[in-house]
Design an enzyme around this catalytic site. Structure first.
Site, PDB file in Angstrom:
ATOM      1  N   SER A 164      -4.660   5.263   5.390  1.00  0.00           N
ATOM      2  CA  SER A 164      -4.126   4.536   5.512  1.00  0.00           C
ATOM      3  C   SER A 164      -3.596   3.770   4.441  1.00  0.00           C
ATOM      4  CB  SER A 164      -4.957   3.567   6.220  1.00  0.00           C
ATOM      5  OG  SER A 164      -5.360   3.641   7.523  1.00  0.00           O
TER       6      SER A 164
ATOM      7  N   ARG B 278       0.614  -1.165  -0.099  1.00  0.00           N
ATOM      8  CA  ARG B 278      -0.377   0.198   0.468  1.00  0.00           C
ATOM      9  C   ARG B 278       1.473   1.736  -0.065  1.00  0.00           C
ATOM     10  NH1 ARG B 278      -1.793   1.652   6.028  1.00  0.00           N
ATOM     11  NH2 ARG B 278       0.149   0.242   6.741  1.00  0.00           N
TER      12      ARG B 278
ATOM     13  N   PHE C 169     -14.814  -2.445   1.726  1.00  0.00           N
ATOM     14  CA  PHE C 169     -15.922  -2.456   2.076  1.00  0.00           C
ATOM     15  C   PHE C 169     -15.637  -1.927  -0.071  1.00  0.00           C
ATOM     16  CE2 PHE C 169     -14.003  -0.951   5.778  1.00  0.00           C
ATOM     17  CZ  PHE C 169     -14.494  -1.531   6.471  1.00  0.00           C
TER      18      PHE C 169
ATOM     19  N   ARG D 238      -1.731  -4.224   3.906  1.00  0.00           N
ATOM     20  CA  ARG D 238      -1.070  -3.312   4.958  1.00  0.00           C
ATOM     21  C   ARG D 238      -0.058  -3.584   5.324  1.00  0.00           C
ATOM     22  NH1 ARG D 238      -1.363  -4.028  10.692  1.00  0.00           N
ATOM     23  NH2 ARG D 238      -1.840  -2.828  11.732  1.00  0.00           N
TER      24      ARG D 238
ATOM     25  N   HIS E  60      -5.477  -3.603   2.952  1.00  0.00           N
ATOM     26  CA  HIS E  60      -5.926  -4.342   3.610  1.00  0.00           C
ATOM     27  C   HIS E  60      -6.451  -5.155   3.371  1.00  0.00           C
ATOM     28  CE1 HIS E  60      -4.670  -0.682   5.163  1.00  0.00           C
ATOM     29  NE2 HIS E  60      -4.856  -0.943   6.800  1.00  0.00           N
TER      30      HIS E  60
ATOM     31  N   GLU F  31     -18.629   4.495   0.081  1.00  0.00           N
ATOM     32  CA  GLU F  31     -17.783   3.663  -0.664  1.00  0.00           C
ATOM     33  C   GLU F  31     -18.709   3.802  -2.335  1.00  0.00           C
ATOM     34  OE1 GLU F  31     -18.015   2.719   2.099  1.00  0.00           O
ATOM     35  OE2 GLU F  31     -16.607   2.950   3.682  1.00  0.00           O
TER      36      GLU F  31
ATOM     37  N   ASP G  66      -7.674  -5.857  14.082  1.00  0.00           N
ATOM     38  CA  ASP G  66      -8.965  -5.329  13.455  1.00  0.00           C
ATOM     39  C   ASP G  66     -10.002  -6.541  13.482  1.00  0.00           C
ATOM     40  OD1 ASP G  66      -8.386  -3.002  13.435  1.00  0.00           O
ATOM     41  OD2 ASP G  66      -8.571  -2.270  11.537  1.00  0.00           O
TER      42      ASP G  66
END
Lengths: 315, 278
Positions: free
Chosen positions: A37, A10, A83, A167, A109, A58, A117
């Site tokens: 992020s 990322r 998402f 991530r 992610h 989104e 998470d």
């Protein structure tokens, strides 16, 4: 292994996008309140007039991206994989893919390496969701170098692209200065004759280690890195099936519909051989450190080694 | 263009809608007929478009977010010269150009749509692009009133209001009927005007959305409105122009049978002849 540089794909994406923005002024970048992020914030800071953070919506982001693309913009829309491909699935299908617009859905992610998470944020079905959409192309780079090339390839490709990013910081293994990213082509990282391991994304480096461990046991494993999951390199996979007789797939995704599914579909009609799919077997992930989760789902070097060995030895 | 000329076009469009849906044995006449005057006015008077150059980057855009009114849009485009009117006869047929819902590959169609709530986001993107590039084109999007039940509609409204997209004009076709009943019976989006005002829109209520003068004045007001997007909420009659279809929800997504087809076409042809005598 000597100490290698670790960079999350990322982060590579964010940097590559900002660099590409200097060359191409038709690039527009969008985010849904996760710019720090997904690393699109780097582009946003550099090109504020071409960056839009829509906030936590989104679906609308994908729709606006589609509208922008109808006017000739090349839009990179980012969020977490969950998402971007889950919440906004039908908008990607109907507003982006069906009209075949130049929107690059770049999601970070992805997979269980999200870690702490937990399952709600660990997307393990995004490849499956994107694969079934006509015109959609899927690229999952495995390291920093590959990601930078993948971002360029996504820009150059005329039509929708899904770029799957992670991530977790991961080793930069593509140290060859002549590294060449060929859209739709798998990369044979190691030759072998007893079995072929097909990996994509972060688990590629673990698979490299596993190959060493297998070699120590006298098992000759071929390793193929698949960065373009769709369209997949059928020719290379069929050749591997023919020459090694067994295939192991490795992915931080559900074994249903992901890389494992794609590989099986690719070889079944022309050269069906036994395939062992390593990944999440119809279960959700859970909270925990990323590397511990990799271990739990057999995605670490030891896990890939042990499962491949068992498979090759016919147990 | 004077109103009689526009009415003659609208009458032809209505006949095309009935022919297209009759031949297809399916489709959505009710919401096509309620939106007819608005689309006829847009494509024949308001919008800067050229049927000979449908992809001109500086053209005004129209997104039919209530994509099921495709027979209406196609008929308006055909009568305006974007493609032969004869194509309407093949609406929804296998291998035909005219798909059941709008598709971007069709000349004059600016966006694929039909899954409700999505077109308005795309229109917002088009308006945003014009702002980025300092282009003067305007973007119009038509929504169904039932479509306002979709959350994405309000996501788009929040963005358009926040970004002060005064080159964006939404039109709500408020015929008060959706498939399962009246809006109030199903899930009321009222008050529509207050909601859009709260999202930062300039709102214009049009009492009769099948009246060219009222629509013309609303579009003029929208074009003059600076610093915020406009939402025109137009009250219309579902099935407008065909007496047995008017205000009858049964005609949302159903084509005429042979007998109904003849009755509808007779009524429209009589109205057309009267208009020509004007």
């Amino acid at each position: 292994m000597p100490e290698v540089k670790k960079i999350a794909t990322r982060v590579s994406y964010g940097k590559a996008l900002a660099e590409l923005g200097e060359i191409h002024d038709d690039i527009v970048v969008m985010d849904a309140d996760l710019a720090a992020s997904t690393q699109t914030a780097i582009f946003g800071k550099k090109f504020p007039d071409r960056f839009f953070d829509v906030g936590i919506q989104e679906g609308n982001m994908m729709g606006i991206a589609a509208g922008l693309a109808t006017t000739g913009k090349k839009v990179f829309a980012s969020s977490f994989a969950m998402f971007a491909t889950g919440r906004a699935y039908e908008i990607i299908r109907n507003s982006i893919a069906y009209p075949r617009l130049n929107v690059k859905v770049c999601a970070s992610h992805a997979g269980v390496s999200v870690g702490e998470d937990g399952a709600s944020h660990q997307c393990i079905e995004d490849i499956a969701l994107m694969r079934v959409i006509p015109y959609m192309v899927i690229i999952q780079p495995a390291d920093d170098i590959e990601t930078k090339e993948a971002v360029k390839a996504a820009y150059e490709h005329n039509g929708p692209v899904y770029l799957r990013l992670a991530r977790l910081a991961s080793p930069v293994f593509n140290t060859d200065p002549d590294y060449k990213f060929e859209f739709g082509k798998g990369i044979t990282l190691r030759d072998g004759s007893d079995v072929t391991i097909v990996a994509s994304g972060l688990p590629v480096t673990a698979a490299m280690e596993a190959c060493e461990m297998l070699a120590a046991d006298g098992i000759s494993a071929r390793l193929i890195n698949i960065h373009t999951i769709k369209p997949i390199d059928e020719e290379l996979l069929i050749k591997a099936a023919r020459e090694t007789g067994k295939i192991v797939t490795v992915e931080e995704h559900s074994v249903i519909g992901g890389l494992g599914g794609a590989v099986c579909e690719a070889i079944t009609e022309k050269c069906p051989v036994p395939v062992r799919r390593i990944g999440l077997h119809d279960v959700f992930g859970e909270s925990g450190p990323a590397l511990e989760l990799y271990k739990k789902y057999g995605l670490d070097a030891q896990g890939i080694y042990a499962q491949t060995k068992e498979f090759v030895e016919g147990k | 263009m004077n109103n009689t000329q526009l009415e003659i076009i609208a009458n032809k469009v209505r006949q095309d809608i009935i022919v297209g849906t009759f031949n297809a044995k399916s489709g959505h006449p009710g919401g096509s007929l309620s939106a007819t005057e608005c689309m006829v006015l847009l494509y024949n008077e308001i919008m800067n478009i050229d049927p000979a150059d449908p992809d001109n980057p500086d053209r005004d855009r129209f997104v039919l977010s209530k994509g099921h009114a495709a027979p209406g849009l196609y008929s308006v485009l055909a009568e305006r010269g974007f493609f032969p009117v004869a194509e309407i006869e093949n609406l929804r047929h296998l291998g035909a150009m005219l798909q059941g819902h709008p598709h971007i590959a069709i000349p004059g169609v600016d966006m694929s749509s039909g899954s409700l709530g999505q077109g308005v986001s795309a229109a917002t993107g088009m308006a945003l692009s014009a702002k980025m590039d300092n282009k003067s084109y305007r973007t119009y999007a038509m929504l169904g009133d039932g479509e306002l039940e979709e959350g994405q509609v309000w996501e788009a409204a929040m963005f358009a209001g926040n970004h002060k997209l005064d080159n964006l004009c939404l039109i709500v076709d408020n015929n008060n009927l959706q498939i399962d009943g009246t809006l109030e019976e199903v899930n009321s989006p009222y008050p529509i005007d207050e909601k859009y005002r709260a999202f930062g829109f300039h709102v214009i209520n049009v009492e009769d959305g099948n009246d060219f003068d009222q629509l013309r004045s609303a579009f003029a007001e929208a074009a003059q409105t600076k610093g915020k997007p406009t939402c025109i909420v137009m009250k219309t009659v579902k099935g407008k122009g065909i007496s047995f279809m008017e205000n009858n929800v049964g005609w949302h997504g159903k084509a005429t049978n042979a007998e109904e087809y003849k009755a509808a076409m007779d009524e429209l042809k009589r109205a057309g002849e009267e208009l020509c005598r004007k």
